[in-house]
Design an enzyme around this catalytic site. Sequence first.
Site, PDB file in Angstrom:
ATOM      1  N   ARG A 140       0.816  -1.221   0.000  1.00 46.89           N
ATOM      2  CA  ARG A 140       0.000   0.000   0.000  1.00 46.89           C
ATOM      3  C   ARG A 140       0.851   1.274   0.000  1.00 46.89           C
ATOM      4  NH1 ARG A 140      -5.352  -1.228   3.153  1.00 46.89           N
ATOM      5  NH2 ARG A 140      -6.075  -2.930   1.834  1.00 46.89           N
TER       6      ARG A 140
ATOM      7  N   ASP B 118     -15.884   9.708   7.458  1.00 43.31           N
ATOM      8  CA  ASP B 118     -14.833   8.701   7.354  1.00 43.31           C
ATOM      9  C   ASP B 118     -13.523   9.361   7.770  1.00 43.31           C
ATOM     10  OD1 ASP B 118     -14.704   5.780   5.745  1.00 43.31           O
ATOM     11  OD2 ASP B 118     -12.772   6.783   5.943  1.00 43.31           O
TER      12      ASP B 118
HETATM   13  C1  LIG Z   1     -14.390  -1.572   4.842  1.00 42.51           C
HETATM   14  S1  LIG Z   1     -14.881   0.107   4.830  1.00 42.51           S
HETATM   15  C2  LIG Z   1     -16.602  -0.040   5.261  1.00 42.51           C
HETATM   16  C3  LIG Z   1     -17.472   0.872   4.442  1.00 42.51           C
HETATM   17  C4  LIG Z   1     -18.994   0.738   4.696  1.00 42.51           C
HETATM   18  N1  LIG Z   1     -19.324   1.070   6.062  1.00 42.51           N
HETATM   19  C5  LIG Z   1     -19.484  -0.646   4.362  1.00 42.51           C
HETATM   20  O1  LIG Z   1     -19.742  -1.454   5.236  1.00 42.51           O
HETATM   21  O2  LIG Z   1     -19.585  -0.962   3.162  1.00 42.51           O
HETATM   22  C6  LIG Z   1     -14.134   0.687   6.362  1.00 42.51           C
HETATM   23  C7  LIG Z   1     -14.042   2.215   6.425  1.00 42.51           C
HETATM   24  O3  LIG Z   1     -13.727   2.567   7.787  1.00 42.51           O
HETATM   25  C8  LIG Z   1     -12.889   3.705   7.754  1.00 42.51           C
HETATM   26  N2  LIG Z   1     -12.166   3.823   9.042  1.00 42.51           N
HETATM   27  C9  LIG Z   1     -11.169   3.043   9.515  1.00 42.51           C
HETATM   28  N3  LIG Z   1     -10.720   3.516  10.690  1.00 42.51           N
HETATM   29  C10 LIG Z   1     -11.468   4.612  10.979  1.00 42.51           C
HETATM   30  C11 LIG Z   1     -11.461   5.547  12.047  1.00 42.51           C
HETATM   31  N4  LIG Z   1     -10.591   5.474  13.064  1.00 42.51           N
HETATM   32  N5  LIG Z   1     -12.358   6.561  12.002  1.00 42.51           N
HETATM   33  C12 LIG Z   1     -13.236   6.666  10.987  1.00 42.51           C
HETATM   34  N6  LIG Z   1     -13.281   5.833   9.927  1.00 42.51           N
HETATM   35  C13 LIG Z   1     -12.395   4.809   9.925  1.00 42.51           C
HETATM   36  C14 LIG Z   1     -11.976   3.434   6.565  1.00 42.51           C
HETATM   37  O4  LIG Z   1     -11.370   4.606   6.072  1.00 42.51           O
HETATM   38  C15 LIG Z   1     -12.929   2.772   5.564  1.00 42.51           C
HETATM   39  O5  LIG Z   1     -13.439   3.702   4.632  1.00 42.51           O
END
Ligand SMILES: C[S@@+](CC[C@H](N)C(=O)[O-])C[C@H]1O[C@@H](n2cnc3c(N)ncnc32)[C@H](O)[C@@H]1O
Length: 272
Positions: free
Chosen positions: A40, A138
């Site tokens: 990445r 996000d």
């Molecule tokens: C796998 S995606 C899930 C997207 C959507 N909720 C779904 O289920 O399809 C996980 C998301 O969580 C966000 N994320 C991870 N750590 C985070 C944090 N500390 N605060 C806010 N968002 C976070 C990532 O940037 C990513 O966009």
Amino acid sequence: MNTLERLNYKTKDFKVIQAMMYRHAGINLHDGKQELVYSRLAKRVRMLGFNNFSDYCSRLSEDSEEVLHCINSMTTNVTSFFRERHHFEFLAKNILSKPDKRSLRIWSAGCSSGEEPYSIAFTCAGFPHVSTEIVATDLDSDIIRKASNGVYQMKDVNGLSDLELKSWFLRGRGKREGLVRVIDSFRQMVKYSQLNLKENWQHDEPFDVIFCRNVMIYFDSEFRSRLIDRFHHHLKPGGHLILGHSESLFGLSQKFRVAGKTIHQKLGEVAA
Ligand SMILES: C[S@@+](CC[C@H](N)C(=O)[O-])C[C@H]1O[C@@H](n2cnc3c(N)ncnc32)[C@H](O)[C@@H]1O
């Protein structure tokens, strides 16, 4: 053949990035993720002119902007429209259809590129008598920009019917052939902003529903438990917390009742 030479990358470099991700984002990269971190970040490390990760790690320690770039590169943004469709069916049947429902505040926490909050908006639009406010946040500032643009490739909307596609998206022409864009009236239903769940966030008004799906899988149990408490605090009595398919509140909270598959309802008096 033009192959890129592998950059010098040691376990100690991985440890620096692992600790930084945990400290800033609560993301728990276990030791098996060492190669994932390389794949990445290698492009970014090269772009900055470094030929090894050790120099990149020194840069991280003195440049907070670079920490944000690094976090954006490391997040996993996999998502799709109407992922786990039963959650949207529940929203329609059990929440929006209530005869006394006139307004609804919903938070998509960890909304990635927008497919989740737009799926919420499409669902709510079927209930025009309910005034809906959708907040979508996000950690990743790049992905929030993409989400608010609402532009997707045709392959991203493959799972939708022709009628759904026509009702919710405009098709690109000419240079934009192969792209679709969420129709403005739906885009305007969603308010996007960058928010790190690890930080000291606060919302002024409580929510009826919080979607936090496939986000807590990256966190350790202590952070999860703290987050669940804060979500509980930010839900109205009787409000719903919707988690991802592999997430549960088991051992984390007893302040909710199970209302459906990975759907949890806050216990307490429902306001009239
Ligand atoms: C796998 S995606 C899930 C997207 C959507 N909720 C779904 O289920 O399809 C996980 C998301 O969580 C966000 N994320 C991870 N750590 C985070 C944090 N500390 N605060 C806010 N968002 C976070 C990532 O940037 C990513 O966009």
